[in-house]
Write a protein that holds these residues in place. Structure first.
Motif, short mmCIF file in Angstrom:
data_model
loop_
_atom_site.label_atom_id
_atom_site.label_comp_id
_atom_site.label_asym_id
_atom_site.label_seq_id
_atom_site.Cartn_x
_atom_site.Cartn_y
_atom_site.Cartn_z
N THR A 21 0.72 -1.10 -0.06
CA THR A 21 0.13 -0.01 -0.03
C THR A 21 0.89 1.25 -0.20
N VAL A 22 2.05 1.09 0.25
CA VAL A 22 3.15 2.23 -0.06
C VAL A 22 4.05 2.02 -0.85
N LEU A 23 4.66 3.32 -1.45
CA LEU A 23 5.83 3.40 -2.22
C LEU A 23 6.85 4.19 -1.48
N LEU A 24 8.13 3.89 -1.77
CA LEU A 24 9.38 4.78 -0.76
C LEU A 24 9.96 5.41 -2.03
N ARG A 25 9.91 6.74 -1.90
CA ARG A 25 10.57 7.53 -2.92
C ARG A 25 11.42 8.49 -2.76
N LYS A 26 12.53 8.65 -3.52
CA LYS A 26 13.48 9.68 -3.27
C LYS A 26 13.82 10.60 -4.48
N VAL A 83 -2.81 9.32 -4.81
CA VAL A 83 -1.99 9.63 -3.72
C VAL A 83 -2.95 9.70 -2.51
N VAL A 84 -2.96 9.02 -1.37
CA VAL A 84 -3.64 9.01 -0.19
C VAL A 84 -2.84 10.19 0.59
N ALA A 85 -1.53 9.94 0.91
CA ALA A 85 -0.72 10.75 1.68
C ALA A 85 0.80 10.76 1.16
N GLU A 121 15.59 13.83 0.89
CA GLU A 121 14.56 13.36 1.61
C GLU A 121 13.79 12.07 1.03
N LEU A 122 13.44 11.12 1.93
CA LEU A 122 12.85 9.82 1.45
C LEU A 122 11.26 10.17 2.11
N THR A 123 10.55 9.78 0.86
CA THR A 123 8.99 9.95 0.84
C THR A 123 8.53 8.74 1.07
N VAL A 124 7.50 8.56 2.04
CA VAL A 124 6.60 7.41 1.77
C VAL A 124 5.23 7.82 1.08
N LEU A 125 4.69 7.03 0.02
CA LEU A 125 3.58 7.52 -0.72
C LEU A 125 2.73 6.55 0.03
N VAL A 176 1.54 5.34 8.95
CA VAL A 176 2.73 5.56 8.22
C VAL A 176 3.33 6.96 9.35
N ARG A 177 2.65 7.99 9.21
CA ARG A 177 2.82 9.14 10.07
C ARG A 177 3.36 8.88 11.14
N ALA A 178 2.64 8.07 12.04
CA ALA A 178 3.16 7.60 13.35
C ALA A 178 4.68 7.14 13.44
#
Length: 181
Positions: A21-26, A83-85, A121-125, A176-178
């Motif tokens: 359910t997530v993608l990790l993007r830089k 994109v949800v977050a 910065e790494l982003t979790v989508l 994810v935020r937590a």
């Protein structure tokens, strides 16, 4: 033209099967940083032979079915996402708390996401995945190449029902935020 995000073909299949359910993007080498170019987009499949060791063993069955979607001659687009977050990673240690939300090994997350361009910065989508009503086969052209996150495709697609509903993904986003924000 429709915006598409380049993503490992196995991850696209995992999204469609509800295993991810997530993608990790830089961002790619040719990008200063990762930025969300579109809130809704197609998923453009990519494949490398080194993906097998980067995918946890329980998800390696995805590799054989995903490989034909990205060849030297063509790509097969099977999914779209919304994109949800988009959560910036402030606490990389928290990534271990969300490893069940994706198919990658801890070593792959470290090497391919954290250690790669360490000042970026790494982003979790958190994404809502949708199967396309019918896959789209496109000839591979030079404009699809390069180490960039986004590509423009000469295609539009009807989508089916989402793999997960918005309420379930709101819970994923909170988790994810937590863990990492």
């Amino acid at each position: 033209m429709t915006t598409a995000l380049k993503e490992w073909s196995a991850a696209v299949h995992a999204l469609l099967q509800g295993r991810q359910t997530v993608l990790l993007r830089k961002g790619g080498i040719h990008e200063k940083r990762f930025a969300v170019a579109a809130e809704q987009f197609l998923l453009f499949p990519t494949v490398a032979h080194s993906h097998a060791e980067r995918v946890r063993p329980e998800h390696r069955d995805l590799l054989a079915g995903a490989e034909p979607d990205s060849t030297d001659d063509h790509v097969v687009i099977r999914a779209a996402a919304k994109v949800v977050a988009a959560v910036a990673v402030s606490d990389p240690q928290g990534l271990s708390d969300i490893e069940d939300l994706h198919i990658w090994t801890a070593g792959s997350v470290q090497a391919d996401r954290l250690d790669f361009r360490p000042r970026h910065e790494l982003t979790v989508l958190v994404v809502q995945a949708f199967p396309l009503a019918a896959p789209i086969r496109l000839d591979r052209v030079p404009s699809y190449g390069g180490c960039t996150s986004w590509v423009q495709l000469p295609a539009t697609a009807a989508v089916g029902a989402p793999v997960y509903d918005a309420a379930a993904l709101a819970g994923v986003a909170a988790r994810v935020r937590a863990a990492v924000a």
